[in-house]
Design a protein around this motif. Structure first.
Motif, mmCIF file in Angstrom:
data_model
loop_
_atom_site.group_PDB
_atom_site.id
_atom_site.type_symbol
_atom_site.label_atom_id
_atom_site.label_comp_id
_atom_site.label_asym_id
_atom_site.label_seq_id
_atom_site.Cartn_x
_atom_site.Cartn_y
_atom_site.Cartn_z
ATOM 1 N N ARG A 106 4.523 39.455 23.433
ATOM 2 C CA ARG A 106 3.949 38.182 23.009
ATOM 3 C C ARG A 106 2.425 38.220 22.945
ATOM 4 O O ARG A 106 1.801 37.305 22.421
ATOM 5 N N MET A 107 1.831 39.297 23.468
ATOM 6 C CA MET A 107 0.375 39.405 23.489
ATOM 7 C C MET A 107 -0.135 40.497 22.552
ATOM 8 O O MET A 107 -1.303 40.865 22.601
ATOM 9 N N ILE A 108 0.763 41.014 21.703
ATOM 10 C CA ILE A 108 0.386 42.093 20.795
ATOM 11 C C ILE A 108 0.629 41.651 19.355
ATOM 12 O O ILE A 108 1.762 41.287 19.007
ATOM 13 N N PRO A 109 -0.412 41.622 18.528
ATOM 14 C CA PRO A 109 -0.218 41.252 17.117
ATOM 15 C C PRO A 109 0.865 42.100 16.476
ATOM 16 O O PRO A 109 1.085 43.246 16.860
ATOM 17 N N ILE A 110 1.546 41.563 15.504
ATOM 18 C CA ILE A 110 2.673 42.169 14.795
ATOM 19 C C ILE A 110 3.929 42.105 15.654
ATOM 20 O O ILE A 110 4.945 41.553 15.261
ATOM 21 N N VAL A 171 -3.295 49.959 12.772
ATOM 22 C CA VAL A 171 -3.536 51.386 12.511
ATOM 23 C C VAL A 171 -2.583 52.248 13.332
ATOM 24 O O VAL A 171 -1.998 53.215 12.826
ATOM 25 N N LEU A 172 -2.386 51.898 14.597
ATOM 26 C CA LEU A 172 -1.470 52.658 15.447
ATOM 27 C C LEU A 172 -0.041 52.595 14.919
ATOM 28 O O LEU A 172 0.688 53.591 14.935
ATOM 29 N N VAL A 173 0.371 51.411 14.444
ATOM 30 C CA VAL A 173 1.719 51.258 13.901
ATOM 31 C C VAL A 173 1.895 52.117 12.656
ATOM 32 O O VAL A 173 2.897 52.826 12.505
ATOM 33 N N VAL A 174 0.912 52.082 11.760
ATOM 34 C CA VAL A 174 0.996 52.861 10.524
ATOM 35 C C VAL A 174 1.014 54.357 10.823
ATOM 36 O O VAL A 174 1.815 55.111 10.262
ATOM 37 N N LEU A 175 0.143 54.801 11.744
ATOM 38 C CA LEU A 175 0.114 56.217 12.109
ATOM 39 C C LEU A 175 1.438 56.646 12.739
ATOM 40 O O LEU A 175 1.946 57.738 12.465
ATOM 41 N N GLY A 176 1.994 55.788 13.588
ATOM 42 C CA GLY A 176 3.273 56.101 14.205
ATOM 43 C C GLY A 176 4.383 56.211 13.176
ATOM 44 O O GLY A 176 5.234 57.112 13.249
ATOM 45 N N LEU A 177 4.383 55.313 12.189
ATOM 46 C CA LEU A 177 5.396 55.350 11.142
ATOM 47 C C LEU A 177 5.253 56.598 10.283
ATOM 48 O O LEU A 177 6.245 57.262 9.966
ATOM 49 N N ILE A 178 4.010 56.928 9.935
ATOM 50 C CA ILE A 178 3.777 58.136 9.135
ATOM 51 C C ILE A 178 4.214 59.375 9.909
ATOM 52 O O ILE A 178 4.860 60.279 9.365
#
Length: 204
Positions: A106-110, A171-178
């Motif tokens: 609940r405290m993290i965007p996305i 950025v972390l989410v995108v890098l993790g997905l890639i």
């Protein structure tokens, strides 16, 4: 804020859960600033924004519950580079860390919005989900409403800070997905999916 008051701020936060592009980092400090001007009560801003967070989270919880494990697996089976085992690993992780994920999510965007869906799919007890969501949302909302309240006319400074935080998470989410896609595409047998005996079962 002046026209709709604290209930309007709560409605905006509920919609922010369903449509993440609506920025809580603008709504919350703006509600605090409005309270500092005496145009709404501070306690009302905190109460209604938290109610809005919980209502929006519950709506997504029921989206996950209605989706269910069988439909989720059926969708995953049609996605390239995704295996049934990925769903099973996610389920195992959520069974172990779900409470912490809902609270801190609940405290993290996305993740603020997304975390409610797997909670619904896994049918986390509603009382537990409500308690953790309320606590996590109250902490997040209080920080930003109070920041706007104390900053007054400079409430927009809050949005600058949270914007950097949100972009960092993205950025972390995108890098993790890639990274996941590269790993799965280059791993031998990465495109194959093993059959799952539990595919026909439903945890709900």
């Amino acid at each position: 804020m002046e026209a709709m008051g604290a209930p309007g701020a709560g409605l905006a936060i509920a919609l922010e859960n369903l449509f993440p592009p609506l920025p809580s980092e603008v709504i919350l400090p703006l509600a605090g600033f409005t309270a500092s001007r005496g145009e709404m009560e501070l306690w009302a801003a905190l109460l209604w924004t938290t109610i809005g967070s919980v209502v929006g989270a519950m709506a997504l919880y029921w989206v996950g519950a209605l989706l269910g494990r069988d439909r989720l697996i059926a969708i995953a089976a049609k996605l390239p580079l995704v295996k049934i085992s990925d769903i099973e690993k996610t389920e195992a992780w959520f069974a172990k860390h779900g409470n912490k994920a809902v609270f801190f999510g609940r405290m993290i965007p996305i993740f603020r919005s997304l975390i409610s869906v797997p909670a619904g799919v896994e049918r986390m007890p509603q009382r537990t989900f409500l308690l953790l969501t309320t606590l996590g949302s109250a902490i997040w909302n209080t920080i930003f409403v109070l920041a706007g309240y104390h900053l007054g006319e400079n409430w927009e400074e809050v949005t600058d800070f949270v914007s950097v935080y949100s972009k960092g998470v993205l950025v972390l989410v995108v890098l993790g997905l890639i990274g996941f896609l590269i790993f799965r595409a280059t791993r031998p047998g990465g495109g194959k999916r093993r059959a799952s005996s539990g595919q026909g079962s439903d945890n709900g």
